[in-house]
Design a protein around this motif. Structure first.
Motif, PDB file in Angstrom:
ATOM      1  N   ALA A  78       0.832  -1.199   0.000  1.00 54.96           N
ATOM      2  CA  ALA A  78       0.000   0.000   0.000  1.00 54.96           C
ATOM      3  C   ALA A  78       0.867   1.248   0.000  1.00 54.96           C
ATOM      4  N   LYS A  79       0.234   2.380  -0.277  1.00 49.76           N
ATOM      5  CA  LYS A  79       0.979   3.637  -0.167  1.00 49.76           C
ATOM      6  C   LYS A  79       1.306   3.856   1.299  1.00 49.76           C
ATOM      7  N   PRO A  80       2.460   4.412   1.585  1.00 49.45           N
ATOM      8  CA  PRO A  80       2.918   4.511   2.974  1.00 49.45           C
ATOM      9  C   PRO A  80       1.958   5.307   3.863  1.00 49.45           C
ATOM     10  N   VAL A  81       1.797   4.845   5.075  1.00 45.25           N
ATOM     11  CA  VAL A  81       1.087   5.608   6.094  1.00 45.25           C
ATOM     12  C   VAL A  81       1.922   6.844   6.410  1.00 45.25           C
ATOM     13  N   LEU A  82       1.256   7.953   6.665  1.00 46.63           N
ATOM     14  CA  LEU A  82       1.957   9.187   6.981  1.00 46.63           C
ATOM     15  C   LEU A  82       2.052   9.386   8.490  1.00 46.63           C
ATOM     16  N   PHE A  83       3.149   9.988   8.935  1.00 46.34           N
ATOM     17  CA  PHE A  83       3.181  10.457  10.311  1.00 46.34           C
ATOM     18  C   PHE A  83       2.076  11.489  10.500  1.00 46.34           C
ATOM     19  N   LYS A  84       1.697  11.726  11.724  1.00 46.53           N
ATOM     20  CA  LYS A  84       0.569  12.625  12.001  1.00 46.53           C
ATOM     21  C   LYS A  84       0.961  14.097  12.010  1.00 46.53           C
ATOM     22  N   ILE A  85       2.263  14.374  12.103  1.00 49.01           N
ATOM     23  CA  ILE A  85       2.723  15.762  12.182  1.00 49.01           C
ATOM     24  C   ILE A  85       3.665  16.054  11.016  1.00 49.01           C
ATOM     25  N   GLY A  86       3.427  17.191  10.361  1.00 50.85           N
ATOM     26  CA  GLY A  86       4.315  17.656   9.299  1.00 50.85           C
ATOM     27  C   GLY A  86       4.500  19.158   9.422  1.00 50.85           C
ATOM     28  N   CYS A  87       5.085  19.775   8.412  1.00 54.40           N
ATOM     29  CA  CYS A  87       5.288  21.226   8.412  1.00 54.40           C
ATOM     30  C   CYS A  87       4.989  21.763   7.019  1.00 54.40           C
ATOM     31  N   GLU A 130      -7.251  14.177   8.538  1.00 60.98           N
ATOM     32  CA  GLU A 130      -7.584  13.024   7.701  1.00 60.98           C
ATOM     33  C   GLU A 130      -6.980  13.218   6.322  1.00 60.98           C
ATOM     34  N   GLU A 131      -6.646  12.103   5.685  1.00 54.56           N
ATOM     35  CA  GLU A 131      -6.238  12.161   4.287  1.00 54.56           C
ATOM     36  C   GLU A 131      -7.480  12.051   3.423  1.00 54.56           C
ATOM     37  N   LEU A 132      -7.552  12.869   2.391  1.00 58.49           N
ATOM     38  CA  LEU A 132      -8.741  12.947   1.561  1.00 58.49           C
ATOM     39  C   LEU A 132      -8.625  12.039   0.340  1.00 58.49           C
ATOM     40  N   ASN A 133      -9.762  11.556  -0.121  1.00 60.42           N
ATOM     41  CA  ASN A 133      -9.823  10.845  -1.400  1.00 60.42           C
ATOM     42  C   ASN A 133      -9.936  11.886  -2.505  1.00 60.42           C
ATOM     43  N   VAL A 134      -8.899  11.996  -3.308  1.00 56.16           N
ATOM     44  CA  VAL A 134      -8.842  13.067  -4.308  1.00 56.16           C
ATOM     45  C   VAL A 134      -8.523  12.497  -5.680  1.00 56.16           C
ATOM     46  N   GLN A 165      -3.477  14.683  -0.656  1.00 57.39           N
ATOM     47  CA  GLN A 165      -3.937  15.896   0.014  1.00 57.39           C
ATOM     48  C   GLN A 165      -4.524  15.523   1.374  1.00 57.39           C
ATOM     49  N   CYS A 166      -4.342  16.415   2.337  1.00 59.88           N
ATOM     50  CA  CYS A 166      -4.831  16.152   3.691  1.00 59.88           C
ATOM     51  C   CYS A 166      -5.574  17.365   4.241  1.00 59.88           C
ATOM     52  N   LYS A 167      -6.573  17.061   5.041  1.00 63.18           N
ATOM     53  CA  LYS A 167      -7.183  18.090   5.881  1.00 63.18           C
ATOM     54  C   LYS A 167      -6.318  18.184   7.129  1.00 63.18           C
ATOM     55  N   VAL A 168      -5.911  19.394   7.478  1.00 62.44           N
ATOM     56  CA  VAL A 168      -4.931  19.551   8.554  1.00 62.44           C
ATOM     57  C   VAL A 168      -5.394  20.596   9.562  1.00 62.44           C
ATOM     58  N   ASP A 169      -4.763  20.552  10.735  1.00 62.24           N
ATOM     59  CA  ASP A 169      -5.050  21.484  11.816  1.00 62.24           C
ATOM     60  C   ASP A 169      -3.742  22.148  12.240  1.00 62.24           C
ATOM     61  N   PHE A 170      -3.717  23.483  12.192  1.00 60.36           N
ATOM     62  CA  PHE A 170      -2.539  24.250  12.597  1.00 60.36           C
ATOM     63  C   PHE A 170      -2.654  24.790  14.017  1.00 60.36           C
TER      64      PHE A 170
END
Length: 224
Positions: free
Chosen positions: A71-80, A109-113, A119-124
């Motif tokens: 599968a495509k790699p799981v992403l860490f929960k925190i990025g910049c 959450e990661e979006l189905n695009v 693409q991800c919905k993110v919180d700053f």
């Protein structure tokens, strides 16, 4: 590095951003990251970021250790997230660009695009302190940081511009050393997720001291 856009808080950034999963890549607020873009999906990502006007790309590491191989790699929960502040066309289909870090984000959450890139919905809002330059830098143990840097350089037979290092503010120094450090994804992620600059510097010092101690006892060649 000055940028044309002024981001004064989380509300001035979009809730959905394109993300660029890249192992070992660490971008921090106000840090600069050079990128050589050649894959078609990421060329499209850059084009769309420029077309949409926000010029923003979220840098995030894939969590390869917890990803199924098929599968495509799981992403860490925190990025910049970074803003494209320099871009050049190579003439052979590549983009040579530089991102300037703006703020860390938490993946909601990661979006189905339909786009070829993720693409991800993110919180700053968990990282409101990222919008204040040089926040907390007086708490950094600069002496300890420079001592471990000197030990690292000596062990690896490297030279640096000490005048430039001594002139750098603590935030710029800590974040630049963290971003350039030769350590793995887990160590880079720990520095990214550090709650403040003081803790990030302490993590960098501890990781470097452990690496140096390991090299001394094992006789392995130093990190290059």
């Amino acid at each position: 590095m000055p940028i044309n856009a002024e981001y004064r808080g989380p509300g001035e950034l979009p809730e959905v951003i394109p993300v660029f999963p890249l192992p070992g890549a660490l971008l921090l607020p106000r840090g600069q990251m050079p990128l050589n873009i050649f894959e078609p999906r990421y060329l499209a990502m850059v084009d769309d970021a420029l077309r949409d006007g926000h010029r923003l790309i979220g840098m995030i590491q894939p969590d390869v250790a917890h990803s199924p191989k098929e599968a495509k790699p799981v992403l860490f929960k925190i990025g910049c997230v970074g803003r494209i502040t320099q871009l050049a066309e190579s003439g052979d289909g590549r983009y040579i660009l530089e991102l300037t870090g703006v703020s860390r984000f938490k993946v909601v959450e990661e979006l189905n695009v339909q786009t070829p890139y993720r693409q991800c919905k993110v919180d700053f809002f968990s990282f409101t302190g990222d919008f204040t330059a040089r926040k907390g830098e007086d708490a950094v143990d600069r002496k300890a940081l420079l001592e471990v840097l000197a030990d690292f350089l000596e062990a690896n037979k490297l030279k640096v511009d000490w005048e430039g290092i001594e002139a750098a503010p603590n935030e710029a120094l800590v974040n630049a050393l963290a971003m350039m450090s030769p350590y793995g994804a887990a160590e880079k992620q720990a520095m990214l997720e550090a709650p403040d600059l003081k803790t990030r510097a302490e993590i960098l010092i501890a990781i470097t001291e452990m690496d140096l101690a390991k090299k001394r006892t094992s006789g392995d060649p130093p990190v290059q």
